[in-house]
Write an enzyme that holds these catalytic residues in place. Structure first.
Site, mmCIF file in Angstrom:
data_model
loop_
_atom_site.group_PDB
_atom_site.id
_atom_site.type_symbol
_atom_site.label_atom_id
_atom_site.label_comp_id
_atom_site.label_asym_id
_atom_site.label_seq_id
_atom_site.Cartn_x
_atom_site.Cartn_y
_atom_site.Cartn_z
ATOM 1 N N GLU A 247 2.148 1.713 -3.405
ATOM 2 C CA GLU A 247 1.057 2.212 -4.257
ATOM 3 C C GLU A 247 0.828 3.706 -4.027
ATOM 4 O O GLU A 247 0.656 4.474 -4.981
ATOM 5 C CB GLU A 247 -0.227 1.422 -3.966
ATOM 6 C CG GLU A 247 -1.389 1.820 -4.863
ATOM 7 C CD GLU A 247 -2.693 1.104 -4.517
ATOM 8 O OE1 GLU A 247 -2.680 0.212 -3.632
ATOM 9 O OE2 GLU A 247 -3.732 1.434 -5.120
ATOM 10 N N LYS B 228 -15.210 -10.054 7.412
ATOM 11 C CA LYS B 228 -14.201 -10.889 6.759
ATOM 12 C C LYS B 228 -14.779 -12.237 6.351
ATOM 13 O O LYS B 228 -14.248 -12.909 5.474
ATOM 14 C CB LYS B 228 -12.989 -11.064 7.676
ATOM 15 C CG LYS B 228 -12.287 -9.724 7.937
ATOM 16 C CD LYS B 228 -10.793 -9.805 7.776
ATOM 17 C CE LYS B 228 -10.138 -8.451 7.619
ATOM 18 N NZ LYS B 228 -10.294 -7.571 8.787
ATOM 19 N N CYS C 16 -8.176 -2.211 3.975
ATOM 20 C CA CYS C 16 -8.056 -3.424 4.798
ATOM 21 C C CYS C 16 -9.318 -3.774 5.540
ATOM 22 O O CYS C 16 -9.369 -4.794 6.208
ATOM 23 C CB CYS C 16 -6.919 -3.340 5.801
ATOM 24 S SG CYS C 16 -6.009 -1.866 5.772
ATOM 25 N N CYS D 145 -10.401 -2.348 14.365
ATOM 26 C CA CYS D 145 -10.699 -3.784 14.526
ATOM 27 C C CYS D 145 -10.888 -4.187 15.977
ATOM 28 O O CYS D 145 -11.578 -5.159 16.276
ATOM 29 C CB CYS D 145 -9.577 -4.621 13.930
ATOM 30 S SG CYS D 145 -9.231 -4.181 12.237
ATOM 31 N N SER E 102 -7.349 1.929 -2.467
ATOM 32 C CA SER E 102 -6.131 1.162 -2.760
ATOM 33 C C SER E 102 -6.549 -0.195 -3.325
ATOM 34 O O SER E 102 -7.550 -0.775 -2.909
ATOM 35 C CB SER E 102 -5.341 0.957 -1.468
ATOM 36 O OG SER E 102 -4.471 -0.135 -1.607
ATOM 37 N N GLU F 298 -15.985 -11.328 3.045
ATOM 38 C CA GLU F 298 -14.849 -11.064 2.161
ATOM 39 C C GLU F 298 -14.237 -12.367 1.640
ATOM 40 O O GLU F 298 -13.939 -12.511 0.449
ATOM 41 C CB GLU F 298 -13.788 -10.262 2.917
ATOM 42 C CG GLU F 298 -12.597 -9.874 2.061
ATOM 43 C CD GLU F 298 -11.485 -9.217 2.867
ATOM 44 O OE1 GLU F 298 -11.257 -9.643 4.026
ATOM 45 O OE2 GLU F 298 -10.852 -8.291 2.349
ATOM 46 N N GLU G 68 0.832 -1.197 0.000
ATOM 47 C CA GLU G 68 0.000 0.000 0.000
ATOM 48 C C GLU G 68 0.871 1.254 0.000
ATOM 49 O O GLU G 68 0.567 2.246 -0.666
ATOM 50 C CB GLU G 68 -0.933 -0.019 1.230
ATOM 51 C CG GLU G 68 -2.204 0.759 1.052
ATOM 52 C CD GLU G 68 -3.243 0.379 2.112
ATOM 53 O OE1 GLU G 68 -4.183 -0.356 1.773
ATOM 54 O OE2 GLU G 68 -3.102 0.802 3.274
ATOM 55 N N GLU H 101 -13.894 -12.873 -6.222
ATOM 56 C CA GLU H 101 -12.571 -12.465 -6.723
ATOM 57 C C GLU H 101 -11.442 -12.916 -5.793
ATOM 58 O O GLU H 101 -10.271 -12.734 -6.126
ATOM 59 C CB GLU H 101 -12.518 -10.961 -6.982
ATOM 60 C CG GLU H 101 -12.767 -10.045 -5.813
ATOM 61 C CD GLU H 101 -14.238 -9.687 -5.612
ATOM 62 O OE1 GLU H 101 -15.114 -10.513 -5.954
ATOM 63 O OE2 GLU H 101 -14.501 -8.597 -5.077
#
Ligand SMILES: Cc1cc2nc3c(=O)[nH]c(=O)nc-3n(C[C@H](O)[C@H](O)[C@H](O)COP(=O)(O)O)c2cc1C
Ligand code: SF4
Ligand code: SF4
Ligand code: SF4
Ligand code: SF4
Ligand code: FES
Lengths: 386, 594
Positions: free
Chosen positions: B284, B367, B308, B524, B328, B370, B281, B375
């Site tokens: 990037e 998550k 994230c 989190c 990102s 996710e 990241e 993908e």
């Protein structure tokens, strides 16, 4: 106490020059008129009976440049149809009553929250509003009035639910405090009054507190509209002096075989024959928003109670536990007793529950379900069981 | 200074600040009043009515959570009238409630169950009003069981007030009133971000995570499978709460020891891929900055948003799809881990990736969703097979008969078990930002960040939206384009705050280079998979523990992680390189806004 039932003719009188009356009040001054209003003893005609003068005073004195006036024309109580009659026959008086409230409190904007079924009155009201807005401007007062149509939920007649609904939220009562007089529509101090209350304020402006107090009793001054229905000799809307006994009422309106009168609609009290003589209709006895339903001996009190409970089970907003679940339990409970699935002593359990609903519900709806329930169970237990 | 109001509670006189509720005033003198709809994180509802008390001269009872004190108020909290009302209220709730505590995942942590026990309620006094209904298991993350709902609206308020998502709403009225979604659609088809914050505040078992405990046990018991488990940074600072420890106790070593004892073949650390995320990241970000500042290329969107937090990802896909280019392209640490487990790890350790079962333990419910995104299969398999929450891990530890607190601390396995303090602080709001700055600043200038002991305090703490800036000076030659640039960053946690920040950015009220968003309040550590209850104090204690863990790490900058260096040398090549792009980066999908 009045010995004979006195018909009065104050509410529908519209032969008043409202602009002139307004000028008179302006000359008198806001403070002075509030005193007059408090002195008149006028209490809200929507059911709760809050002193109107005090309500206006609180809003007037609340330091906020933006305030609102709302006329509660949601009229959802079963058996009530007097506000419709007023809006139809004395629309100008209601609207000028609101204008008066706006002048006194400093509110520049007002709304009539009117139940959807009364849409047919729209044109009439709009014309009256336009005329008032025009006339009051020439007195140097800016007051804009608008109509808002409700969506047909009974609970939206409760003032905080009404305001929530106007703001585009679910029509649910909110916690009090804050009260509308401090934080009402859009968080601003707001006068919410019943249709009839505004009319009474105009009457007081017209004839003065002294004259007004000649009608009624100390706790219940003035006259009041009653929506009479059921097993009666004449149905309709009648203007009567406050403070009569149920007996006097029944003598005039009953069909000669009256066994009970439901005073105040589904959320009111059921008065049985043996209590007619010593029950006063008014804030010192059984208060009413106007609904008077007369039952003769052919009626089953079980059916009547069941109907009320079906109404409440559906019309509760459903947010608070005592009311949402309590109404269902009362309804299914009396059915279970009727069907002998529960012993008749179960009614005592339900009575206790009705008291919890009265004490612990969030708004007047849940609190008043117990009124009808306890007054019918306590007086007509046999009819419920057998 | 606010005015003090004098009242008495159960004849005990006290003075409390104006606008204090009766409930809070009672708490100050250790008088406990039961509640169900009240929650410290949320606005007042006053709808369950179980908190009613008596106030002198008031014929009715008042809801103590919703009633502010008045001068001279005399409050009683335990009278026969109150007791009867509370008991009735609980009994009424139970007549609507599908009582099956034995099978209910909320048992023992259920506020309704606790109160029903406390008041010795009888659920059979009144008639049974239960309506048959099936739990909604359409979502990979959130399970909704209407038959357990007490209509307290905590979830609705959470979703609206804390998360600004409004996936949940009250529907109908009267006896039909219920908590529902837009047009009563299944949870998988609404704007829900899977953040799980509603679960954390639901007093009953009506909202819970979709659980994968059985699946994970089956994998562990299967001798043909090699089961790897990764654990996120915020799990270790909260897990202890489920075993009676006070919030803020770190149990990292004991957690690792229990996972090993339970039979996981390899116990690894998401902190490792948190460090990796920083490398990817950070690179990037630098390349976006270069594109904009040097090449004047406006197609590189700034500010760049962190990616994230999968709750945040789904939120922006629904609500701000026009801003997706700013996100990102890095996968979350969980997914970077998953894909590497079935490629790099498999190769290094000599396993066939089809035999690897990849489990993650997360503070997060999003998550779960996710891991199931189509993908997230760049290894050729589903990269992460099962996601467990901190709560599910606690249950599995209990089921395995392990007394976690008596275990000796053990270290993570290799490879992909090494981490730095930078990976650890991913668990707190501002942590990704801090970790990124520690590395990026050093990469650009060759010097450590100019903060005492590397603690970048301006990005820490619980403020909803934090802003900071850092002047970049005396850069290395290859970063000449950054000389004298004041790097502007912002951090939001809780999606309602994210929404505010997005509006400001969209309306060009402010400009930032880099923005960190975490879906959950506190980051989190306040995730939707964390132990219940949650409140500001608990979250503060967890945050404290995270920064303590960071301070005690020998390495505190992601680029110093030796295993990360090895990963690039042996496998990936360079950050944002070809293989990185294939495995560690992803794309996003615009979603409907209902
Ligand atoms: C369930 C419920 C329904 C109500 N419906 C009405 C109504 O239809 N019209 C009305 O004027 N007041 C109604 N009220 C009373 C209002 O809340 C409020 O007290 C009234 O509008 C105040 O005006 P007043 O002081 O002039 O009576 C209702 C109250 C409750 C609890
Ligand atoms: S008492 Fe009934 S109508 Fe009033 S808030 Fe409670 S549920 Fe709604
Ligand atoms: S929600 Fe609570 S009371 Fe209901 S079944 Fe689950 S544990 Fe029992
Ligand atoms: S998981 Fe999050 S977004 Fe989904 S309903 Fe719950 S609070 Fe709202
Ligand atoms: S789902 Fe849980 S939090 Fe939401 S209203 Fe029902 S009981 Fe309350
Ligand atoms: S906790 Fe006060 S009404 Fe629910």
């Amino acid at each position: 106490m009045a010995t004979q039932l006195k018909r009065t003719e104050l509410i529908f009188r519209e032969d008043i020059d409202y602009s002139a009356l307004m000028r008179k009040i302006m000359k008198m001054g806001k403070e002075k008129f509030i005193e007059e209003l408090i002195d008149s003893g006028l209490r809200g005609r929507g059911g709760a009976g809050f002193p109107t003068g005090l309500k206006w005073k609180i809003v007037k004195e609340y330091p906020d440049p933006i305030k609102y006036i709302i006329c509660n024309a949601d009229e959802g109580e079963p058996g009530t149809f007097k506000d419709r009659e007023i809006l139809d026959k004395a629309s100008e008086k209601v609207i000028w009553g609101m204008a008066l409230a706006s002048y006194i409190t400093g509110a520049k904007e007002g709304f009539i929250y009117i139940r959807a079924e009364y849409k047919y009155l729209k044109t009439k009201l709009r014309i009256a509003i336009d005329r008032m807005e025009h006339n009051i401007k020439s007195l140097g007062i800016n007051f804009k009035l608008d109509l808002i149509f409700g969506a047909g939920a009974y609970v939206c007649g409760e003032e905080t639910a009404l305001i929530e609904s106007m703001e585009g939220f679910r029509g649910e009562p909110t916690n009090k405090p804050p009260y509308p007089v401090n934080e009402g529509y859009l968080g601003r101090p707001t006068v919410v009054n019943n249709v009839e209350t505004f009319v009474n304020a105009m009457i007081i402006a017209d004839i003065g507190a002294e004259e007004y107090k000649k009608l009624g009793t100390k706790a219940s001054q003035g006259s009041k509209l009653f929506s009479v229905s059921g097993d009666c000799c004449k149905e309709g809307v009648f203007e009567l002096e406050m403070g009569m006994t149920v007996q006097q009422f029944v003598d005039e309106f009953g069909d000669g075989d009256t066994k009970a009168v439901q005073v105040g609609g589904a959320s009111g009290f059921c008065v049985p024959r043996k209590e007619f003589k010593n029950t006063i209709i008014g804030f010192e006895g059984v208060p009413t928003g106007g609904s008077m339903k007369v039952f003769n001996s052919s009626r089953s009190m079980y059916n009547i109670l069941e109907n009320y409970l079906i109404f409440f089970e559906e019309e509760s907003c459903g947010q608070c536990t005592p009311c949402r679940v309590g109404t269902q339990q009362l309804l299914h409970g009396i059915r279970a007793v009727k069907r002998k699935e529960k012993p008749k002593t179960y009614l005592d359990e339900l009575l206790r529950l009705a008291y919890t609903m009265k004490y612990a519900s969030k708004c007047g709806l849940g609190r008043s379900v117990g009124n009808a329930f306890t007054s019918i169970i306590e007086n007509f237990r046999e009819e419920i069981v057998y | 200074m606010s005015n003090m109001i004098n009242i008495t509670i159960n004849d005990i006189p006290l003075a409390v600040p104006e606008n204090t509720s009766i409930f809070h005033a009672a708490k100050m003198i250790n008088v406990h009043i039961p509640t169900l709809c009240h929650h410290e994180d949320l606005c007042v509802a006053g709808n369950c009515r179980v908190c009613v008390v008596e106030v002198e001269k008031d014929p009715n009872l008042v809801a103590s959570c919703a009633t502010p004190v008045r001068e001279g108020m005399k409050v009683l909290t335990n009278t026969s009238k109150i007791r009867q009302a509370r008991k009735h209220i609980l009994e009424l709730l139970l007549t609507e409630h599908n009582i099956n505590c034995i099978k209910c995942s909320k048992s023992n942590a259920c506020e309704l169950q606790n109160l029903a026990l406390e008041y010795r309620t009888d659920d059979e006094i009144f008639l049974n009003l239960r309506k048959p209904s099936r739990p909604d298991i359409s979502s990979y993350a959130i399970q909704k069981d209407d038959s357990k709902c007490i209509r307290c609206t905590r979830c609705v308020r959470t979703c609206a007030q804390l998360q600004g998502v409004n996936a949940l709403t009250m529907a109908y009225k009267g006896n039909l009133a219920k908590m529902s979604t837009f047009k009563e659609k299944p949870m998988a088809e609404v704007v829900c971000t899977n953040c799980g914050q509603c679960i954390n505040r639901c007093p009953t078992g009506a909202l819970t995570e979709r659980t994968y405990i059985e699946e994970v046990w089956n994998a562990i018991y299967d001798p043909t499978k090699h089961v790897v488990v990764q654990t996120a940074p915020a799990v270790r600072v909260a897990l202890g709460e489920r075993f009676g420890l006070k919030a803020g106790n770190r149990v990292t070593g004991k957690m690792v020891a229990s996972l090993k004892a339970m039979g996981f073949d390899s116990v690894l650390d998401t902190d490792f891929t948190a460090d990796l995320t920083i490398m990817e990241e950070g690179t990037e970000l630098l390349s976006r900055l270069k594109k904009v500042l040097v090449d004047g290329n406006t197609s590189a969107a700034l500010p760049m948003f962190t990616s994230c937090s999968p709750g945040w990802i789904k939120f922006i896909e629904h609500i701000y799809p026009e801003m997706l280019p700013n996100l990102s392209s890095c996968k979350s640490p969980q997914q970077m881990f998953g894909v590497l487990a079935k490629t790099y790890y498999a190769e290094k350790r000599g396993f066939d990736p089809k035999d690897i079962v990849s489990v993650s333990v997360m503070p997060c419910t999003a998550k779960k969703y996710e891991a199931n995104r189509s993908e997230m299969r760049d290894s050729g398999f589903q990269d992460v097979d099962y996601v467990l929450t901190t709560r599910e891990l606690a249950i599995m530890i209990q089921q395995s008969g392990i007394n976690v607190l008596t275990l000796k601390n053990e270290p993570f396995d290799n490879i992909m078990g090494a981490s730095t303090g930078a990976g650890v602080i991913f668990g707190a709001t501002g942590g990704v930002m801090e970790a990124a700055i520690r590395t990026a600043y050093e990469l650009v200038t060759g010097r450590e960040v100019p903060f005492e002991r590397l603690n970048i305090t301006p990005v820490r703490g619980f403020e909803g939206i934090k802003e900071a800036s850092l002047l970049i000076e005396k850069v290395k030659p290859e970063f000449e384009f950054l000389e004298g640039v004041e790097l502007k960053v912002a951090i939001a946690h809780g999606l309602a705050h994210a929404r505010k920040l997005m509006e400001a950015i969209k309306n060009e009220k402010t400009f930032y280079h880099f923005v960190e968003v975490m879906a959950c309040p506190g980051g989190c550590l306040g995730g939707g998979g964390q132990p219940i209850p949650t409140n500001p104090d608990i979250r503060a204690a967890r945050m404290n523990a995270i920064y303590k863990e960071d301070e005690k790490m020998p390495l505190r900058k992601s680029h110093e992680n030796p295993e990360i260096q090895q990963l690039y040398a042996d496998f990936l090549g360079e950050p944002n390189g070809h293989l990185s792009h294939k495995l560690l980066h992803t794309y996003y999908t615009e979603r409907e806004r209902y």
